[in-house]
Motif scaffolding. Structure first.
Motif, PDB file in Angstrom:
ATOM      1  N   GLY A 170       0.772  -1.237   0.000  1.00 39.64           N
ATOM      2  CA  GLY A 170       0.000   0.000   0.000  1.00 39.64           C
ATOM      3  C   GLY A 170       0.800   1.281   0.000  1.00 39.64           C
ATOM      4  O   GLY A 170       0.226   2.369  -0.107  1.00 39.64           O
ATOM      5  N   LEU A 171       2.131   1.211   0.121  1.00 33.10           N
ATOM      6  CA  LEU A 171       2.925   2.430   0.035  1.00 33.10           C
ATOM      7  C   LEU A 171       2.876   2.964  -1.399  1.00 33.10           C
ATOM      8  O   LEU A 171       2.860   2.190  -2.360  1.00 33.10           O
ATOM      9  N   CYS A 172       2.862   4.273  -1.538  1.00 29.78           N
ATOM     10  CA  CYS A 172       2.879   4.857  -2.880  1.00 29.78           C
ATOM     11  C   CYS A 172       3.882   6.000  -2.933  1.00 29.78           C
ATOM     12  O   CYS A 172       4.209   6.615  -1.918  1.00 29.78           O
ATOM     13  N   GLU A 173       4.361   6.283  -4.139  1.00 30.79           N
ATOM     14  CA  GLU A 173       5.447   7.250  -4.325  1.00 30.79           C
ATOM     15  C   GLU A 173       5.070   8.651  -3.843  1.00 30.79           C
ATOM     16  O   GLU A 173       5.919   9.381  -3.336  1.00 30.79           O
ATOM     17  N   ARG A 174       3.811   9.030  -3.982  1.00 30.91           N
ATOM     18  CA  ARG A 174       3.433  10.397  -3.613  1.00 30.91           C
ATOM     19  C   ARG A 174       3.147  10.527  -2.120  1.00 30.91           C
ATOM     20  O   ARG A 174       3.719  11.382  -1.441  1.00 30.91           O
ATOM     21  N   ARG A 175       2.284   9.651  -1.584  1.00 28.37           N
ATOM     22  CA  ARG A 175       1.891   9.790  -0.171  1.00 28.37           C
ATOM     23  C   ARG A 175       2.993   9.385   0.792  1.00 28.37           C
ATOM     24  O   ARG A 175       3.035   9.856   1.926  1.00 28.37           O
ATOM     25  N   HIS A 176       3.899   8.508   0.361  1.00 32.49           N
ATOM     26  CA  HIS A 176       4.964   8.034   1.243  1.00 32.49           C
ATOM     27  C   HIS A 176       6.335   8.412   0.687  1.00 32.49           C
ATOM     28  O   HIS A 176       7.300   7.670   0.816  1.00 32.49           O
ATOM     29  N   ALA A 177       6.407   9.581   0.086  1.00 31.25           N
ATOM     30  CA  ALA A 177       7.629  10.012  -0.600  1.00 31.25           C
ATOM     31  C   ALA A 177       8.825  10.076   0.343  1.00 31.25           C
ATOM     32  O   ALA A 177       9.944   9.702  -0.030  1.00 31.25           O
ATOM     33  N   ARG A 178       8.624  10.531   1.591  1.00 33.43           N
ATOM     34  CA  ARG A 178       9.754  10.684   2.512  1.00 33.43           C
ATOM     35  C   ARG A 178      10.328   9.337   2.918  1.00 33.43           C
ATOM     36  O   ARG A 178      11.543   9.154   2.981  1.00 33.43           O
TER      37      ARG A 178
END
Length: 251
Positions: A73-81
């Protein structure tokens, strides 16, 4: 996670477009360790590397790498940090190198240490030049990737990853374009890297290299981990036996 464990993968699963690429894969990788992943084409080896760097997202399971927890469920935008921290911690060398075509060799090597790590440009260039000389390719510093052979591009790509000093290095066929002498020099670089408390996870079809380089071997078949153990147990007869065993696994 034990203090000496750098990477812990638990029950990893990856499904893409209805196809299972990895299924219930679990293993740990300790600091100072080099582990090789072998198996037939299409068995999930490259997918495993990409999943650890979250370039291919997880469908099931968890990964802990140097204190960073990865889950489905991790995604590049919401979990960018989180993912940016992951990719500073984990270096990866792809099978097709992915050097910046509009940069010279030296520019490829200094770009990330300067822009991502904040290293002074002069220090980054000194480290890059020293590393190029170490591999006998200092004369290539001002050439562009299209002017290099496949083996030269491969060594530059490896140096680019090493100069970021990651804690974990993921390598996809790191010596496929190299002759025996250059493969040996790369092996020494990887041993030195691991000896500094880092770790290496590599995919290779070169069973003689695997038998000499890796502390442990994992065998994947159809996305499943079918064997995992010390090299001497998986390939008990050394490089020659490794070749025969690998042919059996790949058939």
């Amino acid at each position: 996670m034990h203090s000496s464990t750098l990477l812990l993968a638990r029950h990893l699963g990856v499904v893409r477009n209805g196809k299972t690429l990895l299924e219930d894969v679990s293993f740990a990788l300790a600091r100072g360790e080099i582990m090789a992943v072998v198996g037939p084409s299409g068995s999930g080896k490259t997918t495993l590397l990409r999943t650890i760097n979250y370039l291919t997202p997880l469908t099931a399971g968890q990964i802990d790498v140097a204190g960073i927890n990865l889950r489905p469920g991790l995604c590049e935008r919401r979990h960018a940090r989180v993912l940016a921290r992951l990719r500073r911690t984990v270096g990866m060398v792809f099978q097709h190198y992915h050097l910046f075509p509009h940069f010279t060799v030296i520019e490829n090597l200094v770009e990330a240490p300067v822009r991502v790590k904040g290293l002074a440009a002069q220090e980054a260039r000194q480290q890059a030049c020293s590393s190029l000389e170490r591999l006998g390719i200092g004369h290539l510093a001002h050439l562009y990737p299209h002017q290099l052979s496949g083996g030269e591009q491969q060594r530059v790509a490896l140096l680019r990853a090493l100069l970021m000093d990651p804690e974990l290095l993921l390598l996809d066929e790191p010596t496929s374009a190299l002759d025996a002498a250059n493969s040996a020099e790369v092996a020494h670089l990887l041993w030195e890297f691991a000896d500094r408390g880092r770790a290496v996870l590599l995919v290779s079809h070169q069973s003689q290299l695997v038998a000499k380089l890796a502390h442990r071997i994992a065998i994947l078949e159809r996305g499943k981990l079918v064997a995992l153990g010390p090299t001497k147990d998986i390939y008990p007869y050394g490089p020659a036996g490794a070749y025969l065993q690998h042919q059996t696994v790949s058939s």
